[in-house]
Design an enzyme around this catalytic site. Structure first.
Site, mmCIF file in Angstrom:
data_model
loop_
_atom_site.group_PDB
_atom_site.id
_atom_site.type_symbol
_atom_site.label_atom_id
_atom_site.label_comp_id
_atom_site.label_asym_id
_atom_site.label_seq_id
_atom_site.Cartn_x
_atom_site.Cartn_y
_atom_site.Cartn_z
ATOM 1 N N GLU A 26 1.968 1.886 -3.463
ATOM 2 C CA GLU A 26 0.868 2.459 -4.257
ATOM 3 C C GLU A 26 0.876 3.987 -4.156
ATOM 4 O O GLU A 26 0.712 4.692 -5.150
ATOM 5 C CB GLU A 26 -0.468 1.890 -3.773
ATOM 6 C CG GLU A 26 -1.678 2.472 -4.499
ATOM 7 C CD GLU A 26 -2.895 2.571 -3.614
ATOM 8 O OE1 GLU A 26 -3.477 3.658 -3.532
ATOM 9 O OE2 GLU A 26 -3.262 1.546 -2.991
ATOM 10 N N HIS A 27 1.076 4.495 -2.958
ATOM 11 C CA HIS A 27 1.149 5.950 -2.783
ATOM 12 C C HIS A 27 2.357 6.533 -3.524
ATOM 13 O O HIS A 27 2.265 7.597 -4.139
ATOM 14 C CB HIS A 27 1.234 6.283 -1.293
ATOM 15 C CG HIS A 27 -0.086 6.268 -0.596
ATOM 16 N ND1 HIS A 27 -0.643 7.389 -0.028
ATOM 17 C CD2 HIS A 27 -0.984 5.263 -0.388
ATOM 18 C CE1 HIS A 27 -1.810 7.087 0.518
ATOM 19 N NE2 HIS A 27 -2.034 5.792 0.325
ATOM 20 N N HIS A 80 0.817 -1.202 0.000
ATOM 21 C CA HIS A 80 0.000 0.000 0.000
ATOM 22 C C HIS A 80 0.855 1.258 0.000
ATOM 23 O O HIS A 80 0.529 2.253 -0.660
ATOM 24 C CB HIS A 80 -0.923 -0.019 1.224
ATOM 25 C CG HIS A 80 -1.791 1.178 1.350
ATOM 26 N ND1 HIS A 80 -1.749 2.019 2.432
ATOM 27 C CD2 HIS A 80 -2.727 1.691 0.527
ATOM 28 C CE1 HIS A 80 -2.614 2.992 2.271
ATOM 29 N NE2 HIS A 80 -3.229 2.823 1.124
ATOM 30 N N GLU A 132 -3.719 7.734 7.437
ATOM 31 C CA GLU A 132 -4.815 7.022 6.779
ATOM 32 C C GLU A 132 -5.200 5.788 7.585
ATOM 33 O O GLU A 132 -6.387 5.466 7.754
ATOM 34 C CB GLU A 132 -4.380 6.620 5.367
ATOM 35 C CG GLU A 132 -5.457 5.995 4.518
ATOM 36 C CD GLU A 132 -4.955 5.668 3.120
ATOM 37 O OE1 GLU A 132 -5.537 4.758 2.504
ATOM 38 O OE2 GLU A 132 -3.984 6.298 2.648
#
Length: 456
Positions: free
Chosen positions: A73-74, A70, A150
């Protein structure tokens, strides 16, 4: 129930299960570097959905590095040799398109929705970051803070996601589905830019990717564009994933989470078969129908009995998502009404499955439920984006997109006897993990805002 299933099985991802339109048949191609291209023509509107899926998700991580899929992904939006940080999104917006990305347990995906004449430009952008991503230490330092915030906002400050995180960690002991897609906070705190780069170098290769394009396109022209922009990217030696089978469970597992919440809540997770072979896995199709009988329409059994008639629950549901690279769960869940405890509701949820196991279902109910279930699958096909999502999800799970329509055929063939048989077979104590939310008082404070830079 669909929202809660997404939290368990596809948290932090776009939780869709759309299907492919009957109007055109998807065409499949393979570039010389091993990248698969799937094109589904749909000429109803001059728009295109362009997606690149990598077969690398949180299940490919290891202890100490959870959350890196993840985090990368950022970083995919933080610049390449040709683009400055944030410029990828700016260019897509300037073309009139929209874009985003999603990470799941099984895969990571990137997409753009665009007017059809702009397809080549977004394809060039996507190919650029497959091959030329830049890993700046300062950019990573800023972005990992966004990722941590997040996690706080989506999981640690939300009682239901927090409960499902604990459920996964309890239900799965050996399989990496044990870990949250977001990663454990301690791993995020110690993650470095080198960790993200190592993940990119290991998994982000054309021979570990599938491009899906749906919309108002010509398949052969899409192939030509793919060869032009992706064909020159060299293949890599992608690691072979070793099996991490979950050992047999030997009794009920329980986990309790105390968190600020308005109501108590309980979820029961039973280990059941996944869909691996569309033609042979008839139990999986029967479980799909069983989930629909319990919670597939407004007057389905759980809602009709526990919520409307007996009024022992404010909500009651069931769900089964059978497509994935790893093991799957069949869920029963509910919020008890005043005067009912979570322990009592747990027994009532199980009793409804036991009733089907003992008494079976009528042909009339089966016909009604299958009509609802199949209609729902077909209605999902109205979206170009949805078509691309299902094609990619199927491919990432190891099931060919060519089997999408065959799944509907197999659902039509499910018998009442098959539904009763799976209700008898898979809902005992040895398959069960129970997660219970114990509500704590909610402090009067303003709900936290989404973290700046949140992508999905």
């Amino acid at each position: 129930m669909k929202f809660r299933i997404a939290l368990l099985l596809s948290a932090w991802t776009l939780a869709f299960l759309p299907a492919v339109s009957q109007a055109e048949v998807a065409q499949e191609f393979m570039l010389k570097n091993g990248m698969k291209i799937i094109v589904k023509e749909d000429h109803r509107a001059p728009t295109v959905a362009h997606m690149v899926w990598y077969k690398a998700g949180s299940m490919d991580e290891h202890n100490g590095a959870t959350g890196v899929a993840h985090a990368l992904e950022h970083m995919m939006f933080k610049g390449t040799k040709m683009l400055k940080p944030g410029e990828f999104s700016q260019r897509v917006a300037a073309l009139g398109g929209r874009e985003n990305a999603f990470t799941s347990k099984d895969y990571t995906g990137y997409f753009q929705q665009i007017e059809k004449s702009k397809l080549e430009k977004v394809m060039a952008l996507e190919a650029d970051r497959m091959a030329n991503l830049v890993f700046d230490k300062d950019e990573f330092s800023r972005e990992i803070r966004v990722v941590m915030e997040e996690r706080r906002w989506r999981t640690e400050d939300q009682p239901i996601p927090l409960l499902y995180e604990a459920l996964n960690a309890t239900a799965f002991t050996a399989h990496p589905y044990h870990h949250p897609i977001a990663g454990w906070m301690s791993d995020l705190l110690s993650m470095t830019v080198q960790d993200a780069k190592a993940w990119y170098d290991r998994w982000y290769a054309p021979n570990n990717a599938v491009m899906v394009v749906t919309g108002d396109v010509d398949a052969k022209q899409v192939l030509a564009l793919a060869e032009k922009h992706f064909g020159k990217i060299p293949r890599k030696a992608v690691p072979v994933t070793k099996p991490q089978d979950e050992p047999p469970q030997r009794g009920i597992r329980r986990v309790t989470v105390k968190a600020p919440a308005e109501n108590p809540y309980v979820v029961l997770a039973f280990k059941v078969p996944a869909l691996r072979d569309v033609e042979k896995d008839n139990e999986s199709h029967a479980l799909d129908v069983l989930a629909a009988i319990l919670d597939g329409y407004d007057n389905a059994r759980l809602n009709a009995k526990l919520v409307r008639t007996d009024r022992v629950a404010n909500s009651a549901g069931a769900g089964y998502s059978n497509i994935g690279r790893g093991p799957v769960l069949f869920l029963l869940d509910g919020t008890p009404a005043v005067g009912t405890t979570t322990e009592q509701l747990e027994k009532m949820l199980r009793a409804e499955v036991e009733r089907i196991a003992n008494e079976g279902i009528s042909e009339q109910e089966l016909k009604r439920v299958k009509t609802q279930l199949i209609a729902g699958q077909i209605y999902k096909r109205d979206s170009i984006f949805g078509q691309a999502m299902e094609i990619g999800t199927m491919e990432m799970s190891g099931i060919s997109h060519t089997k999408i329509d065959r799944i509907i055929d197999k659902l039509k063939e499910v018998t009442a006897e098959q539904v009763q048989a799976v209700a008898k077979k898979y809902f005992g104590d040895d398959e069960l993990t129970v997660a219970t939310l114990v509500p704590l008082p909610i402090t009067e404070k303003k709900a936290p805002a989404p973290p700046k830079g949140l992508r999905h």
